[in-house]
Motif scaffolding. Sequence first.
Motif, PDB file in Angstrom:
ATOM      1  N   VAL A 165      44.236  62.556  47.694  1.00 55.94           N
ATOM      2  CA  VAL A 165      43.805  63.012  46.375  1.00 55.94           C
ATOM      3  C   VAL A 165      44.879  63.948  45.826  1.00 55.94           C
ATOM      4  N   ALA A 166      45.046  63.954  44.517  1.00 56.22           N
ATOM      5  CA  ALA A 166      46.006  64.860  43.889  1.00 56.22           C
ATOM      6  C   ALA A 166      45.564  66.310  44.096  1.00 56.22           C
ATOM      7  N   ASP A 167      46.540  67.207  44.255  1.00 51.04           N
ATOM      8  CA  ASP A 167      46.225  68.606  44.549  1.00 51.04           C
ATOM      9  C   ASP A 167      45.337  69.247  43.484  1.00 51.04           C
ATOM     10  N   ASP A 168      45.602  68.966  42.213  1.00 51.81           N
ATOM     11  CA  ASP A 168      44.824  69.619  41.165  1.00 51.81           C
ATOM     12  C   ASP A 168      43.362  69.163  41.195  1.00 51.81           C
ATOM     13  N   SER A 188      45.969  77.650  49.475  1.00 50.17           N
ATOM     14  CA  SER A 188      46.408  77.745  50.868  1.00 50.17           C
ATOM     15  C   SER A 188      45.643  76.764  51.749  1.00 50.17           C
ATOM     16  N   ARG A 189      44.358  76.565  51.454  1.00 53.75           N
ATOM     17  CA  ARG A 189      43.565  75.618  52.254  1.00 53.75           C
ATOM     18  C   ARG A 189      44.045  74.189  52.033  1.00 53.75           C
ATOM     19  N   ILE A 190      44.354  73.861  50.784  1.00 51.97           N
ATOM     20  CA  ILE A 190      44.832  72.505  50.474  1.00 51.97           C
ATOM     21  C   ILE A 190      46.161  72.247  51.171  1.00 51.97           C
ATOM     22  N   GLN A 191      47.075  73.207  51.093  1.00 48.62           N
ATOM     23  CA  GLN A 191      48.390  73.037  51.698  1.00 48.62           C
ATOM     24  C   GLN A 191      48.306  72.995  53.220  1.00 48.62           C
ATOM     25  N   ALA A 192      47.439  73.813  53.796  1.00 45.85           N
ATOM     26  CA  ALA A 192      47.279  73.815  55.255  1.00 45.85           C
ATOM     27  C   ALA A 192      46.774  72.466  55.734  1.00 45.85           C
ATOM     28  N   ALA A 193      45.802  71.907  55.001  1.00 47.91           N
ATOM     29  CA  ALA A 193      45.246  70.604  55.374  1.00 47.91           C
ATOM     30  C   ALA A 193      46.291  69.506  55.235  1.00 47.91           C
TER      31      ALA A 193
END
Length: 236
Positions: A165-168, A188-193
Motif C-alpha cells: 500500500v502507498a505510504d500516504d 516511524s511505524r510504517i517505515q519500521a514495518a
Amino acid sequence: GTREPYLAEGPPVSSVRVVGLIGGIASGKSTVAQLMRERGARVIDADRLGHAAYVPGSQGFKELIAEFGEGILEHNLPTPNGSFGKSTLIDRSKLRALIFGPGGEENRRRLEAIVWPRIRAEIERQIAEACAMGGDSPEVVVIEAAKLLEAGWSELCDEVWTVTVADDIASERLLDRDPHLAEEDVASRIQAAKSALAESSESAVVLELDNSGSVSDLRSQVGAIWESRFGSGGKW
C-alpha cells in the motif's frame, strides 16, 4: 519453498495448498484474508493465535509475567475501597509500549521467544487438521501473519503473497484507527514495518497485491490471482 509432510499417515500433503500472507502495517492483509475466506480458504490468523498464547492461567501467560513482571497486567478491577487493582489479563498496549519504548528491540526478542513457538505449534496443528480432512477438492490454507518471514513460518508455506500500500494511504488508515497517534509515530511505524519486510522478503515472496485502491479493486485482484493459482472452486 517446499515443506515437509505434517502427517505420517493419512492423505498426502499435496491435498492442501498453504499460502503465507504478509504485508506492511495498515496494508490490508486482513481484507485480503477475508476475500480469500469468501472463496473457501481456511484462514489462520497468527495475531489471534498470539493473543491466545498468553490467556490467563496458560504457560505463556506465566512466562510473560515472569519475564516482564505484573506491570504488564491491566488495571481495571474495582477493589472494596473503591480503587482499581490489577486484573488477570495482560494489557497488550503495555506490551506494545515495551516493544516501542526504551530497550524495545531486546524486549521484542524476549516477547517473541515466548510467544512465537506457541503460535507455530498451533499453525502446524491446524494445517495437519486440514490435511487430515482430505476431500475431493484441494483446500487452500492461508496463514495471515505480519511476522511470517521473520519467524521462519514461511517454511510451512507453499508460496507467500505480500500486500502493499502507498505510504500516504497507510498513514490515513492508521490515523483512522487511532486518531490519538502522533504523525511522527505513524511515520516511524510504517517505515519500521517496511524495513523489516524488505530485509526478509526478497527470496520468499511469490507475488504482490497492491491495496492502494478501493476494496472493489482489491477484490478483482484477489479473484484474478485465485483463478490463476487455484482455478474455480479452490482447485489448483
